[in-house]
Design an enzyme around this catalytic site. Structure first.
Site, short mmCIF file in Angstrom:
data_model
loop_
_atom_site.label_atom_id
_atom_site.label_comp_id
_atom_site.label_asym_id
_atom_site.label_seq_id
_atom_site.Cartn_x
_atom_site.Cartn_y
_atom_site.Cartn_z
N CYS A 1 -6.95 -5.35 -9.34
CA CYS A 1 -8.39 -5.62 -9.46
C CYS A 1 -8.56 -7.01 -10.07
O CYS A 1 -8.14 -7.25 -11.20
CB CYS A 1 -9.02 -4.55 -10.34
SG CYS A 1 -10.61 -4.97 -11.06
N CYS B 1 -10.55 -7.09 -13.24
CA CYS B 1 -9.77 -6.52 -14.35
C CYS B 1 -8.80 -7.55 -14.90
O CYS B 1 -8.63 -7.68 -16.12
CB CYS B 1 -9.01 -5.28 -13.90
SG CYS B 1 -10.07 -3.95 -13.30
#
Length: 115
Positions: free
Chosen positions: A38, A41
């Site tokens: 991600c 992230c």
């Protein structure tokens, strides 16, 4: 001087048991729910590191894919999701995608309350 449990780096948590212990051991705990791959992230990882150094909150990181029950337990709909716990209780949630250090520090210092 810091408390023995306080660290200036995020702690990687493996599952619900480690999350429960982490929240129980720390008066104020910020937990970053993330997934590998991600990009948001990955971008927020240095931010939570800064938050660990800038606040009195213990910071943990947890990939809920490793314990899918956590997704339901904490109603994680997207990543990154930051959950703030105070005295063992969930007091705040930040799940608007990437937020900078200043915004996350303010979130922690306000104990999850927003204006």
């Amino acid at each position: 001087m810091t408390d023995a449990l306080t660290t200036d780096k995020p702690v990687h948590l493996a599952d619900a048991d480690e999350l429960d212990a982490f929240v129980a051991e720390n008066d104020l705990a910020l937990v970053d729910f993330y997934t590998k791959g991600c990009s948001l992230c990955q971008a927020i990882e240095p931010v939570v590191g800064n938050v660990a150094r800038a606040t009195d909150a213990a910071v943990g990181m947890l990939n809920p894919r490793d314990d899918l029950e956590l997704v339901d337990t904490y109603d994680v709909r997207s990543v990154p999701t930051l959950l703030l716990f105070e005295d063992g209780e969930l007091v705040g949630r930040m799940a608007e995608g990437f937020r900078g250090t200043e915004a996350v520090v303010e979130f922690v210092e306000s104990r999850g309350r927003t204006e």
